[in-house]
Design a protein around this motif. Structure first.
Motif, short mmCIF file in Angstrom:
data_model
loop_
_atom_site.label_atom_id
_atom_site.label_comp_id
_atom_site.label_asym_id
_atom_site.label_seq_id
_atom_site.Cartn_x
_atom_site.Cartn_y
_atom_site.Cartn_z
N GLU A 70 1.00 -1.27 0.07
CA GLU A 70 -0.04 -0.03 -0.04
C GLU A 70 0.92 1.38 -0.03
O GLU A 70 1.96 1.37 0.67
CB GLU A 70 -1.02 0.12 1.27
CG GLU A 70 -2.02 1.01 1.37
CD GLU A 70 -3.06 0.86 0.24
OE1 GLU A 70 -3.71 2.05 -0.03
OE2 GLU A 70 -3.58 -0.24 -0.02
N ARG A 71 0.49 2.26 -0.83
CA ARG A 71 1.22 3.51 -1.03
C ARG A 71 0.73 4.58 -0.04
O ARG A 71 -0.46 4.82 -0.02
CB ARG A 71 1.40 3.82 -2.48
CG ARG A 71 2.08 2.95 -3.42
CD ARG A 71 2.17 3.39 -4.80
NE ARG A 71 2.86 2.40 -5.48
CZ ARG A 71 4.15 2.14 -5.61
NH1 ARG A 71 5.05 2.67 -4.70
NH2 ARG A 71 4.73 1.23 -6.50
N TYR A 72 1.70 5.52 0.38
CA TYR A 72 1.45 6.52 1.29
C TYR A 72 1.95 7.58 0.90
O TYR A 72 3.20 7.60 0.49
CB TYR A 72 1.67 6.32 2.61
CG TYR A 72 1.18 5.01 3.36
CD1 TYR A 72 -0.12 5.29 3.98
CD2 TYR A 72 1.62 3.56 3.14
CE1 TYR A 72 -0.71 4.26 4.48
CE2 TYR A 72 0.95 2.77 3.65
CZ TYR A 72 -0.03 2.86 4.45
OH TYR A 72 -0.89 1.70 4.90
#
Length: 158
Positions: A70-72
Motif C-alpha cells: 500500500e502506498r502513502y
C-alpha cells in the motif's frame, strides 16, 4: 518564492532522507494564533502548510510503501513544528520573517476564514493595510538559526 522574489528550498543534492530533521539547512515552522478555536486553528495550519509545500522546493519526501504494498503520500522529511502565539506576537514574528530575504512566509490572514468566494477574498485583501492585517497562522521556512531566533521560545500548539 520569498516576498523578496528569492526562491527558498532545498537543492536536490541537499535532500537526505537518512539525516535527522535537525540537520536540515532549512527549518519549517507554522505559528498559529493561540486565540483561535481548535477547528479554525487546524484549518489555518493546514492552509499555510499546503501553500508552503507548493512554494518551497524539496520539503516533501518520497512516498512510503507498507509491507503489503500500500502506498502513502510523501511527508515533510524536514519536519514541521506547529507553534502558537497570541495575535501581537504572531504579527511581530510575521513582520520579521517577511523582512528577511532568506525566509519564505505563507500567510493565513484572518479575513480568509470569513469569506467563501476567493475573488471576494482577493478584493478584500486589497483594502486592508499590512499594519492592520490579522493572521490566523503563518508558515515560515528559512535557515535554521534564523527561524530559531524568530520563534524564540514559542510553545508547541496544545
Amino acid at each position: 518564492m520569498s516576498e523578496h522574489g528569492t526562491a527558498i528550498g532545498f537543492a536536490p543534492d541537499e535532500i537526505d532522507f537518512t539525516a535527522s530533521t535537525r540537520s536540515a539547512r532549512l527549518k519549517w515552522v507554522i505559528v498559529v494564533n493561540s486565540e483561535l478555536p481548535p477547528g479554525r486553528a487546524v484549518n489555518a495550519a493546514v492552509c499555510t502548510a499546503v501553500a508552503t509545500a507548493k512554494a518551497v522546493s524539496g520539503l516533501l519526501g518520497d512516498e512510503a510503501v507498507d509491507a503489503d504494498g500500500e502506498r502513502y503520500t510523501g511527508l515533510p522529511w524536514t519536519g514541521c513544528s506547529i507553534l502558537s502565539a497570541d495575535t501581537e506576537k504572531l504579527r511581530a514574528v510575521r513582520a520579521k520573517a517577511a523582512a528577511s530575504p532568506d525566509c519564505h512566509v505563507a500567510d493565513m490572514p484572518a479575513v480568509a476564514q470569513q469569506i467563501r468566494v476567493y475573488d471576494d477574498f482577493l478584493a478584500t485583501m486589497k483594502e486592508i493595510p499590512t499594519e492592520e492585517m490579522g493572521y490566523c497562522a503563518i508558515g515560515v521556512v528559512g535557515p535554521r538559526n534564523r527561524i530559531d531566533k524568530l520563534v524564540g521560545k514559542l510553545p508547541l500548539m496544545a
